[in-house]
Design a protein around this motif. Structure first.
Motif: not given
Ligand SMILES: *[C@@H]1O[C@H](CO)[C@@H](O)[C@H](O)[C@H]1NC(C)=O
Ligand SMILES: *[C@@H]1O[C@H](CO)[C@@H](O)[C@H](O)[C@H]1NC(C)=O
Ligand SMILES: *[C@@H]1O[C@H](CO)[C@@H](O)[C@H](O)[C@H]1NC(C)=O
Ligand SMILES: *[C@@H]1O[C@H](CO)[C@@H](O)[C@H](O)[C@H]1NC(C)=O
Ligand SMILES: *[C@@H]1O[C@H](CO)[C@@H](O)[C@H](O)[C@H]1NC(C)=O
Ligand SMILES: *[C@@H]1O[C@H](CO)[C@@H](O)[C@H](O)[C@H]1NC(C)=O
Length: 532
Positions: A244-246, A248-250, A309-315, A402-404, A406-408
């Motif tokens: 699980i990537i939280g 903060d990207g970690q 608040q955008l919460v960024n999680i990746t499994i 698609n993350w981009d 999804a952010v839009q």
């Molecule tokens: C979300 O997290 C990923 C890494 O897990 C990172 O590459 C990406 O830039 C992050 N996106 C945002 C909008 O914070």
């Protein structure tokens, strides 16, 4: 899984049972499939009520019934009446968060996605008085368990192949076994980019346009111990050290409670019966605890955060990344508010509470808020009872987020169209200022019990070794004494072997206790049952 949701309030909040613009399978086409099976295929539309219930139509005894699709359980139950049905006279009670599904096991002709099964066993629930909610208003009148056959209470009660689950019956009847899979595509309401997507369920085929799933790695289904296979689910391992990537990207570090899980990996169950994914408490805290203004809600048993608040999680599973749509990581579907009355969004990755995976068989439940981000395939393989394949069961996942994009979507829906993702108010707090949700005394106790119980195979093995040693010692001492006696050639009173025997019995009792608990956890309707 058994509990449909752990938010009691959720039921009350779900207003209109929205029906999506489905384009196939009128009830007539289901009936027709009996006569000309070539005219249909296994692609079945999936309805969605408020991103909290996903359901499809089946036909049972000629009646079209909307049933919730639940990959986390293995029984079929319906409410109301079924026209052409046979009562077996045997009853079963299944416990869910919504109430108890209780009734007699019946059999009737079952039709689903072009497949027809005669004498399908199901639970006809006549008494719905214990239901806390009107399930019909939420879009369904029953539940179709899509899990492994070993988890079926009906199968256990009938005790032979006549109790096999509906999916098992479809697959065991089929001469070809390479197509023994289901696929699930869930749509997302309140997402401008998802309006085009129709939820789909298929049997033995791929939804057109999603063929790329065939190239995804086949992730092995993690098997539970043989003695507890009632608790078998569609569960897989997350990737080592980065499951699980939280935000903060970690990677979020969490230790598995599953003793046999490899170091650094977690066991995750795919469960379309759970609205909210269930994760270890530390994981939920790591996801939401550094959000400014995050508030723990004891009432919901979840974190509340500002909706913008955008919460960024990746499994990560099978070496692939599955980003979670920010509209899924926090939800506006529940109308929740902060203590001060301000609008909040619910942190969907909810901490698991007591009695979760008491035997230590999995760490987390990937429910709907995760499954909306993947096209999911589950090949039943050798888990089909009376099936013809020995190939292991596996899952394949194709990311649909698609993350981009999804952010839009998130900016459009939650930030009024103005990109504020980088705004100071949405910056994460330093790790040292992370908030932690409270763990109740009952939960601490349950975790402790879990630590002991989950090691039952080792305890059992230890006890057996102990018993063998003690018996061996007794025999040896016995023989030695007898020889000594014979040597003395004196006809005195016999020596006692009581001490050794007593220790042996103590060992035996421990083995018993462990074995009884193992069954307990697997049986459908007791407090020990994990919420799955
Ligand atoms: C979300 O997290 C990923 C890494 O897990 C990172 O590459 C990406 O830039 C992050 N996106 C945002 C909008 O914070
Ligand atoms: C099978 O399902 C697909 C997708 O819904 C549809 O396009 C196709 O026409 C169906 N085929 C048959 C024979 O019904
Ligand atoms: C189920 O069938 C009814 C008609 O009986 C239809 O109105 C409804 O849309 C169907 N639901 C799904 C999810 O296909
Ligand atoms: C299964 O057991 C029931 C009794 O519980 C019996 O009536 C039925 O014939 C059996 N079916 C099969 C396929 O063995
Ligand atoms: C059943 O077998 C046929 C071929 O024998 C295959 O085309 C079909 O997809 C199979 N269905 C399932 C559900 O496995
Ligand atoms: C919906 O589908 C159409 C046709 O496939 C496509 O042109 C359009 O961009 C899609 N809309 C969204 C929001 O994805």
């Amino acid at each position: 899984m058994r509990s449909l949701t752990s938010l009691p309030l959720l039921f009350a909040l779900l207003a209109d049972a929205a029906t999506l613009p489905f384009h196939v399978h009128s009830p007539n086409s289901f009936l027709q499939s009996r006569q000309s099976s070539t005219s249909t295929n296994g692609t079945i539309p999936v309805g969605n009520t408020q991103n909290s219930f996903y359901y499809s139509n089946i036909t049972l005894g000629g009646r079209t019934i909307s049933v919730m699709l639940d990959t986390g359980s293995s029984d079929l139950w319906v409410t109301g009446s079924v026209p052409s049905t046979t009562n077996t006279g045997k009853s079963v009670t299944l416990s869910y968060a919504v109430g108890q599904a209780k009734g007699n096991i019946n059999t009737a002709t079952f039709q689903f996605g072009g497949y027809t099964v005669n004498d399908q066993a199901f639970l006809l629930v006549t008494d719905t008085s214990s239901f806390s909610t009107n399930i019909h208003a939420e879009g369904y009148d029953g539940l179709l368990g899509l899990g492994p056959n070993t988890g079926s209470s009906i199968y256990k009660e009938l005790d032979n192949a006549s109790g096999n689950s509906p999916m098992n019956r479809i697959f065991q009847n089929n001469a070809s076994n390479t197509n023994n899979y289901i696929t699930l595509l869930l749509n997302r309401q309140n997402d401008p980019a998802s309006t085009n997507v129709t939820g789909q369920f298929t049997i033995g085929e791929i939804v057109p346009g999603y063929e790329a799933i065939s190239n995804m790695p086949q992730v092995a289904i993690e098997k539970v111990y043989k003695l507890t296979d009632q608790d078998q689910h569609w569960q897989v391992l997350t990737d080592k050290d980065k499951g699980i990537i939280g935000p903060d990207g970690q990677p979020i570090q969490a230790d598995s409670i599953v003793p046999k899980a490899p170091d650094g990996q977690l066991v995750a169950v795919f469960d379309s019966g759970y609205t909210l994914p269930q994760v270890p408490r530390d994981v939920s805290d790591a996801i939401y605890g550094r959000v400014q203004g995050a508030e723990w809600s004891a009432a919901y048993g979840a974190w509340l955060i500002p909706c913008g608040q955008l919460v960024n999680i990746t499994i990560n599973i099978g070496g692939n990344a599955y980003p979670v749509h920010p509209l899924d990581a926090s939800s506006s579907d529940f109308g929740v508010t902060f203590a001060n009355g301000g609008t909040a969004c619910l942190g969907t990755f909810q901490p698991v509470t007591s009695a979760f995976s008491l035997l230590g068989e999995y760490d987390m439940i990937l429910g709907m808020a995760f499954l909306r981000n993947t096209y999911t395939l589950i090949n039943f393989g050798s888990m089909v009872s009376s099936g013809s394949t020995t190939a292991p069961a596996y899952a394949q996942l194709l990311s649909t987020t698609n993350w981009d994009q999804a952010v839009q979507d998130f900016i459009a829906v939650r930030q009024g169209g103005q990109n504020q993702i980088g705004a100071a108010q949405y910056a994460l707090l330093p790790a040292g200022q992370e908030q932690h949700s409270p763990e109740s005394a009952a939960e601490k106790k349950a975790h402790y019990e879990e630590e002991v119980l989950s090691r039952w195979p080792y305890i059992l093995a230890g006890c057996i070794v102990f018993v063998v040693l003690v018996v061996g010692l007794c025999v040896w001492r016995c023989c030695k004494r007898r020889r000594a006696r014979r040597a003395r050639a004196a006809a005195q009173a016999g020596a006692s072997t009581g001490g050794g025997g007593g220790a042996g019995r103590r060992g035996g009792r421990r083995v018993c206790a462990a074995a009884r608990v193992a069954e307990y956890g697997g049986s459908g309707d007791d407090a020990c049952e994990p919420r799955v």
